[in-house]
Design an enzyme around this catalytic site. Sequence first.
Site, PDB file in Angstrom:
ATOM      1  N   TYR A 110       0.825  -1.211   0.000  1.00  0.00           N
ATOM      2  CA  TYR A 110       0.000   0.000   0.000  1.00  0.00           C
ATOM      3  C   TYR A 110       0.860   1.263   0.000  1.00  0.00           C
ATOM      4  O   TYR A 110       0.443   2.312  -0.479  1.00  0.00           O
ATOM      5  CB  TYR A 110      -0.932  -0.038   1.217  1.00  0.00           C
ATOM      6  CG  TYR A 110      -2.253   0.656   1.008  1.00  0.00           C
ATOM      7  CD1 TYR A 110      -2.965   0.527  -0.174  1.00  0.00           C
ATOM      8  CD2 TYR A 110      -2.805   1.424   2.025  1.00  0.00           C
ATOM      9  CE1 TYR A 110      -4.188   1.155  -0.352  1.00  0.00           C
ATOM     10  CE2 TYR A 110      -4.032   2.056   1.860  1.00  0.00           C
ATOM     11  CZ  TYR A 110      -4.719   1.915   0.673  1.00  0.00           C
ATOM     12  OH  TYR A 110      -5.932   2.542   0.504  1.00  0.00           O
ATOM     13  N   LYS A 166      -3.489   7.822   3.546  1.00  0.00           N
ATOM     14  CA  LYS A 166      -4.679   7.534   4.348  1.00  0.00           C
ATOM     15  C   LYS A 166      -4.456   7.925   5.809  1.00  0.00           C
ATOM     16  O   LYS A 166      -5.382   8.398   6.483  1.00  0.00           O
ATOM     17  CB  LYS A 166      -5.047   6.045   4.249  1.00  0.00           C
ATOM     18  CG  LYS A 166      -5.604   5.638   2.895  1.00  0.00           C
ATOM     19  CD  LYS A 166      -6.901   6.354   2.560  1.00  0.00           C
ATOM     20  CE  LYS A 166      -7.546   5.822   1.295  1.00  0.00           C
ATOM     21  NZ  LYS A 166      -8.747   6.579   0.904  1.00  0.00           N
TER      22      LYS A 166
END
Length: 255
Positions: free
Chosen positions: A154, A161
Amino acid sequence: MSGLLDGKCVLITGVINHASIAFGVAQRAQHEGARIVLTGHGRLHMVEHVAQRLPNPPPVIELDVTDAAQLASLAERTREFVPRVDGVVHSIAWAPPGAIGADFVAANWDDAARTLQVSTWSLPALAHALSPLMPPGSAIVGIDFDASVAWPGYDWMGVAKAGLEGAARYLACALGPRGIRVNLVASGPLRTAAARGEPRFDEIAAAWQARAPLGWDTADTGKVARTCVALLSDWLPATTGEIVHADGGFHVTGL
């Protein structure tokens, strides 16, 4: 029987196709009585096409969150279709190939900065752009993916995020005195268009399906959409700065 969003006007970003979380939110919002406006970036005809699949095809306006002129004119362009904005759904995230699924340490600043601008900074930017249209009692809901841990592959999107979660807290403090709530919904992994850019999606999804106490269906955006609509409604008037998990309970489990 009245719906949760009867009489409300909601602007929804991030509708790409009918499998996107934002489309599920748009569908549920209309079901609950909302009047909606969608935004799209780039190939606007694609968003206009998928909008026709909604019960009441809504207007679509262009929004590139990296374009200062488009942000500056957003309230004016939105006012052409709705008199105010009672709810905003932020479902915007993007990373160039060098910032996700590659070598995290070797990513260059340009790729990292672009990821942060599109995926993190866009939340307060969107709130600022639409604030002239948002009355007390309005709500902003952003789509999150749990950033309390590092997910394989990720990379800078995970950092973005984490930044989104921080930005939401600060935004909740900034807009609270105006009666505007800001919350995030942390979804489990869903097989959306965005997920195609995550090289280890299948690995993460398999773990979710094995461990989530309530189970998890990577093709079902409906449960996340319902959670978003609940936060857009008047039923959580004292809730702001929260990260509400709609992930089948995965986040509470250990090994």
